[in-house]
Design a protein around this motif. Structure first.
Motif, short mmCIF file in Angstrom:
data_model
loop_
_atom_site.label_atom_id
_atom_site.label_comp_id
_atom_site.label_asym_id
_atom_site.label_seq_id
_atom_site.Cartn_x
_atom_site.Cartn_y
_atom_site.Cartn_z
N VAL A 58 43.18 -36.62 45.83
CA VAL A 58 42.05 -37.38 45.24
C VAL A 58 41.35 -38.17 46.34
CG1 VAL A 58 41.45 -39.26 43.65
CG2 VAL A 58 43.15 -37.54 42.97
N HIS A 59 42.15 -38.80 47.22
CA HIS A 59 41.61 -39.61 48.32
C HIS A 59 40.69 -38.76 49.21
CE1 HIS A 59 41.72 -42.95 51.16
NE2 HIS A 59 42.08 -42.14 52.13
N SER A 60 41.13 -37.53 49.51
CA SER A 60 40.33 -36.65 50.37
C SER A 60 39.09 -36.15 49.64
CB SER A 60 41.15 -35.41 50.79
OG SER A 60 42.42 -35.79 51.19
N ALA A 61 39.26 -35.84 48.34
CA ALA A 61 38.14 -35.30 47.57
C ALA A 61 37.00 -36.31 47.46
CB ALA A 61 38.62 -34.89 46.18
N VAL A 62 37.36 -37.59 47.36
CA VAL A 62 36.32 -38.64 47.28
C VAL A 62 35.81 -38.99 48.68
CG1 VAL A 62 35.82 -41.01 46.53
CG2 VAL A 62 37.36 -39.58 45.18
N GLY A 63 36.71 -38.92 49.67
CA GLY A 63 36.35 -39.37 51.02
C GLY A 63 35.43 -38.41 51.76
N LEU A 64 35.65 -37.10 51.58
CA LEU A 64 34.82 -36.14 52.34
C LEU A 64 33.33 -36.24 51.97
CD1 LEU A 64 37.29 -33.11 52.42
CD2 LEU A 64 36.51 -34.44 54.40
N PRO A 65 32.96 -36.37 50.68
CA PRO A 65 31.53 -36.51 50.37
C PRO A 65 30.88 -37.72 51.02
CG PRO A 65 32.76 -36.01 48.38
CD PRO A 65 33.77 -36.25 49.45
N ILE A 66 31.68 -38.76 51.35
CA ILE A 66 31.10 -39.95 52.00
C ILE A 66 30.44 -39.54 53.32
CG2 ILE A 66 31.70 -42.13 53.16
CD1 ILE A 66 33.73 -42.62 50.96
N MET A 67 31.11 -38.60 54.02
CA MET A 67 30.58 -38.15 55.31
C MET A 67 29.23 -37.42 55.12
SD MET A 67 32.73 -36.08 58.14
CE MET A 67 33.14 -34.70 57.10
N LEU A 68 29.15 -36.59 54.07
CA LEU A 68 27.90 -35.85 53.84
C LEU A 68 26.79 -36.80 53.38
CD1 LEU A 68 29.16 -32.58 52.13
CD2 LEU A 68 28.82 -33.08 54.55
N LEU A 69 27.17 -37.75 52.51
CA LEU A 69 26.17 -38.73 52.07
C LEU A 69 25.68 -39.54 53.27
CD1 LEU A 69 27.74 -40.07 48.75
CD2 LEU A 69 25.59 -38.85 48.98
N ALA A 70 26.61 -39.82 54.21
CA ALA A 70 26.23 -40.62 55.38
C ALA A 70 25.20 -39.89 56.24
CB ALA A 70 27.47 -40.96 56.20
#
Ligand code: HEM
Ligand code: HEM
Length: 220
Positions: A58-70
Motif C-alpha cells: 500500500v505504501h509503495s502504491a501510494v508513494g509512486l504516484p507522488i513522483m509522477l505528480l511531482a
C-alpha cells in the motif's frame, strides 16, 4: 498554448492566489505525503509477515504516484510562476520558506526513488503497482551480486530515512508558518492556497456585477 495558460493563471495570481491547478496539486500531494508519513511509520511497527508486506505494498502504491505528480507539478510551476503575496517580503523568513519548498520537491522525487530502489534490491521483491492498479517495473538489480544488492539497499534505506527526517522537521514548520501568517499577521498567503469559492456567486471577482436598477424601475 503556454501563453494562453499563463494568461488564464494570471487571472488568479494577480489576485495573490495560486491557480486552481496549483491549489489541487498542493492539497492532493500534501494529503498523500502526510498519509505516507503516518502509514510508513505504522508499517515499521508491524511484525514481519504477510500483514507487513501488504502494508508496504500500500505504501509503495501510494508513494509512486507522488513522483509522477511531482513531474507534472514541477513543469506547471516552471511554466506558471506562483503569486506574489504578503509573505514574499519578509526577508530571511521568505528565503527559509522558499528553501523548504525546495526540500519538499527533493522529497517528492527522493522518497519514491529511494523506496523503489529498496524494493528492487531486496532478495525476492513482490510486484509493484502504481496506485495498486498499473504494474510498475523493478529496477533490474537481480543482475548484481548479493552483497552489492545489500549495500544498495542500505544506502537507499539511509536516504529514505534522511528524507523522512527532513519532512518531519520542515512540514510542521511550514504548517505553523502558514497558520501564523494567516491568524497572527493577517497575511493573504494561506487564502492564496485555498480554493476560491465565493459565498455569493454574484460577488465573484471573475463575474462582472449587473448594474443595480433604481428602486421602482421594475427590477423588484
Ligand atoms: C513521499 C513518499 C514517501 C514517504 C513520505 C515515505 C515515508 C516512509 C516512512 C515514514 C517510513 C518508515 C521509516 C521507519 O521508521 O522505518 C518508510 C519506510 C519505507 N518506505 Fe517509504 N515513503 C515514501 C515513498 C515510498 C515508496 C514509493 C516506496 C516503494 C516503492 C517506499 C518504500 C519504503 C520501504 C521499503 C520502507 C521500509 C524501510 C525500512 O527498512 O525502514 N516508500 N517510508
Ligand atoms: C496541511 C497543512 C498545510 C498548509 C496549511 C500549507 C500551506 C501552504 C501555503 C499557504 C503555501 C503558499 C506559500 C507561499 O506561497 O509562500 C504552501 C506552499 C507549498 N506547500 Fe504547503 N501546506 C500544508 C502542507 C504541505 C505539505 C504536507 C507539503 C508537502 C510536503 C506542502 C508543500 C508545499 C509546497 C511545495 C509549496 C510551494 C508551492 C508550489 O511550489 O507548488 N505543503 N503551503
Amino acid at each position: 498554448m503556454i501563453d494562453k495558460l499563463r494568461a488564464w493563471a494570471r487571472r488568479h495570481t494577480e489576485q495573490n492566489r495560486y491557480s486552481p491547478v496549483g491549489v489541487v496539486f498542493h492539497w492532493v500531494m500534501a494529503f498523500m505525503v502526510l498519509f505516507q508519513l503516518g502509514w510508513g511509520w505504522y508499517t515499521s511497527w508491524i511484525p514481519p509477515g504477510g500483514d507487513k508486506l501488504y502494508a508496504y505494498e500500500v505504501h509503495s502504491a501510494v508513494g509512486l504516484p507522488i513522483m509522477l505528480l511531482a513531474v507534472g507539478r514541477l513543469v506547471w510551476r516552471i511554466i506558471i510562476p506562483g503569486p506574489e503575496n504578503d509573505a514574499d517580503t519578509q526577508g530571511i523568513q521568505t528565503q527559509i520558506a522558499y528553501a523548504f519548498h525546495y526540500v519538499f520537491y527533493v522529497c517528492f522525487f527522493g522518497l519514491p526513488l529511494s523506496g523503489w530502489v529498496m524494493w528492487s534490491s531486496v532478495a525476492e521483491p513482490g510486484p509493484l503497482y502504481l496506485a495498486g492498479l498499473v504494474p510498475w517495473p523493478q529496477i533490474p538489480f537481480d543482475q548484481l551480486q548479493l552483497t552489492t544488492r545489500w549495500i544498495v539497499m542500505d544506502v537507499a534505506e539511509d536516504v529514505h530515512h534522511l528524507l523522512v527526517l527532513a519532512l518531519l522537521i520542515t512540514v510542521p514548520l511550514h504548517v505553523a508558518a502558514a497558520l501564523k501568517h494567516h491568524f497572527w499577521d493577517r497575511h493573504d498567503v494561506l487564502r492564496g492556497m485555498l480554493p476560491d469559492i465565493p459565498d455569493d456567486p454574484e460577488a465573484s471577482p471573475h463575474r462582472p456585477r449587473e448594474p443595480r436598477l433604481p428602486a421602482g424601475s421594475g427590477g423588484g
